[in-house]
Write a protein that holds these residues in place. Structure first.
Motif, mmCIF file in Angstrom:
data_model
loop_
_atom_site.group_PDB
_atom_site.id
_atom_site.type_symbol
_atom_site.label_atom_id
_atom_site.label_comp_id
_atom_site.label_asym_id
_atom_site.label_seq_id
_atom_site.Cartn_x
_atom_site.Cartn_y
_atom_site.Cartn_z
ATOM 1 N N ASN A 255 51.614 6.475 53.603
ATOM 2 C CA ASN A 255 51.540 5.212 54.397
ATOM 3 C C ASN A 255 52.467 4.021 53.802
ATOM 4 O OD1 ASN A 255 49.352 6.246 56.367
ATOM 5 N ND2 ASN A 255 48.303 6.243 54.525
ATOM 6 N N THR A 256 52.923 3.138 54.724
ATOM 7 C CA THR A 256 53.769 2.014 54.288
ATOM 8 C C THR A 256 52.983 0.714 54.593
ATOM 9 O OG1 THR A 256 55.758 3.259 54.531
ATOM 10 C CG2 THR A 256 56.000 0.921 54.202
ATOM 11 N N ALA A 257 52.899 -0.361 53.754
ATOM 12 C CA ALA A 257 52.191 -1.462 54.304
ATOM 13 C C ALA A 257 53.256 -2.561 54.286
ATOM 14 C CB ALA A 257 51.034 -1.778 53.181
ATOM 15 N N ALA A 258 53.085 -3.389 55.087
ATOM 16 C CA ALA A 258 53.940 -4.673 55.275
ATOM 17 C C ALA A 258 52.940 -5.955 55.260
ATOM 18 C CB ALA A 258 54.618 -4.800 56.403
ATOM 19 N N TYR A 259 53.094 -6.908 54.188
ATOM 20 C CA TYR A 259 52.396 -8.191 53.994
ATOM 21 C C TYR A 259 53.388 -9.044 53.972
ATOM 22 C CZ TYR A 259 49.202 -11.237 51.480
ATOM 23 O OH TYR A 259 48.399 -12.466 50.945
ATOM 24 N N PHE A 260 53.132 -10.284 55.049
ATOM 25 C CA PHE A 260 54.103 -11.180 55.444
ATOM 26 C C PHE A 260 53.297 -12.401 56.070
ATOM 27 C CE2 PHE A 260 53.403 -8.142 58.729
ATOM 28 C CZ PHE A 260 53.328 -9.011 59.952
ATOM 29 N N GLY A 261 54.153 -13.587 55.662
ATOM 30 C CA GLY A 261 53.703 -14.630 56.363
ATOM 31 C C GLY A 261 53.868 -14.819 57.910
#
Length: 377
Positions: free
Chosen positions: A163-169
């Motif tokens: 899985n790929t996780a994106a963490y962003f404003g």
């Protein structure tokens, strides 16, 4: 595997990559010029925000030179790129719709959407997935919307191998009577190998409130996506919606650097306050070890450097200064050295399986300069 020569002290090799990349600002509201990803063989994918209003993606060989034909895709801002043995995933923003609102006051723009776009190793697109929530009748100025705006909008990617996780404003739209207010927060979403949103225990709708410098790393020892943010909720470096890592101050100088896994299964994070960089070691909550690095900087970088070390880097004059630190104790090792490329506060160094690290600096004339710190023996 790329055969890069290891040495007793860090050696820097800079390679010019021909790319028409945007230049200019380095503020949190400015587009990110370039991002780099390592492959399991030690090669790279490089992405850049082009002067043609397109995001570009290209493979680099072991000498950090473009091989094959670059890919151009729709996007208004580049965020990050991550690669594995089968392909590459890029995190970008695209234009979205704000709708009617109305806003309770002020103005905000744009109402962009955040997307992961996946390509296989031949450069063919496999899937794309929005990780904000606009569409299907929901616009940016509707209650409950999560979109990307001008303020503190940068994001990072991490992968657990499947899985790929994106963490962003993210901008958070909240109803206030007959109008809506726009708040600032952060968001983490996980996408599986088929491009579908995953119901993952580490994902969340909103984590830190009024947050910036969202950082993420996969921790195989703890089987989790670890994250930290800088937030004005208590003015601190924090684990999203959880505990404080380090106490700070809301004086306009609080900045979170990067997050890496520690030798003992915990984490190290770099951050700065008042123009001075520190390293913090933590596991679940408050830091248990603080290292005052002595680096005079507002924007530190941190990256794993081989199995036993980390590399702390920061802007110094027209270039970058760097110092090796132990991944166990955090103590400095050897002398500081210089990397002769310009810094960018929101770009990231990336670690490679051969023990080297690399940084994609915006070069002269719109090019990219890949600055590689060779492995330690």
């Amino acid at each position: 595997m790329c055969d890069r020569t290891a040495g007793p002290a860090p050696e820097v090799v800079v390679t010019e990559v021909d790319a028409e990349v945007i230049g200019g600002g380095t503020a949190d509201t400015d587009p990110l010029p370039a991002a780099l990803a390592a492959t399991p063989t030690g090669r790279s994918w490089v992405a850049w925000d082009g002067t043609d209003d397109r995001i570009h993606l290209a493979r680099l060989d072991c000498e950090d030179r473009i091989e094959g034909e670059p890919i151009a895709l729709e996007g208004i801002d580049l965020q990050d790129v991550i690669a594995d043995g089968d392909g590459v995933t890029v995190l970008i923003t695209r234009e979205g719709a704000c709708g009617d609102g109305p806003l309770c006051g002020g103005s905000t723009s744009p109402c962009a959407t955040m997307h992961m776009v996946r390509f296989d190793d031949s450069g063919a697109q496999v899937w794309e997935r929005q990780v904000t929530n606009l569409g299907n009748g929901l616009a940016g100025y509707d209650d409950g919307a999560r979109f990307v705006w001008w303020y503190q909008h940068h994001g990072r990617l991490a992968s657990d191998g499947a899985n790929t996780a994106a963490y962003f404003g993210v901008a958070v739209t909240v109803a206030n009577g007959d109008c809506v207010d726009i708040h600032q927060g952060d968001r983490m979403q996980v996408v599986d190998a088929d491009g579908n949103l995953a119901d993952h225990p580490d994902a969340f709708d909103v984590g830190c409130s009024h947050s910036w410098t969202t950082r993420i790393a996969w921790n195989p020892d703890r089987d989790e996506f670890g994250m930290v943010c800088a937030t004005d909720d208590g003015c601190r470096i924090a684990v999203p919606a959880a505990g404080t890592v380090a106490e700070g101050a809301c004086d306009g100088t609080l900045f979170g650097g990067d997050l890496v896994t520690a030798a003992d299964g915990g984490y190290w994070t770099a951050w700065s306050q008042g123009g001075r960089a520190r390293l913090e070691h933590f596991t679940d909550g408050p830091s248990d070890t603080t290292v005052d690095t002595g680096a005079a900087t507002d924007h530190p970088h941190l990256v794993g450097y081989g199995e036993a070390h980390m590399l702390l880097a920061w802007a110094s004059g027209d270039g970058i200064a760097a110092q090796v630190h132990s991944a166990d104790s955090g103590a400095a090792a050897g002398d500081a050295f210089t990397i002769a490329v310009p810094d960018h506060p929101y770009q990231a160094f990336k670690a490679y399986p051969d023990g080297s690290v690399a940084f994609p600096a915006a070069g002269g004339g719109g090019s990219i300069r890949i600055a590689r710190v060779m492995p330690l023996s």
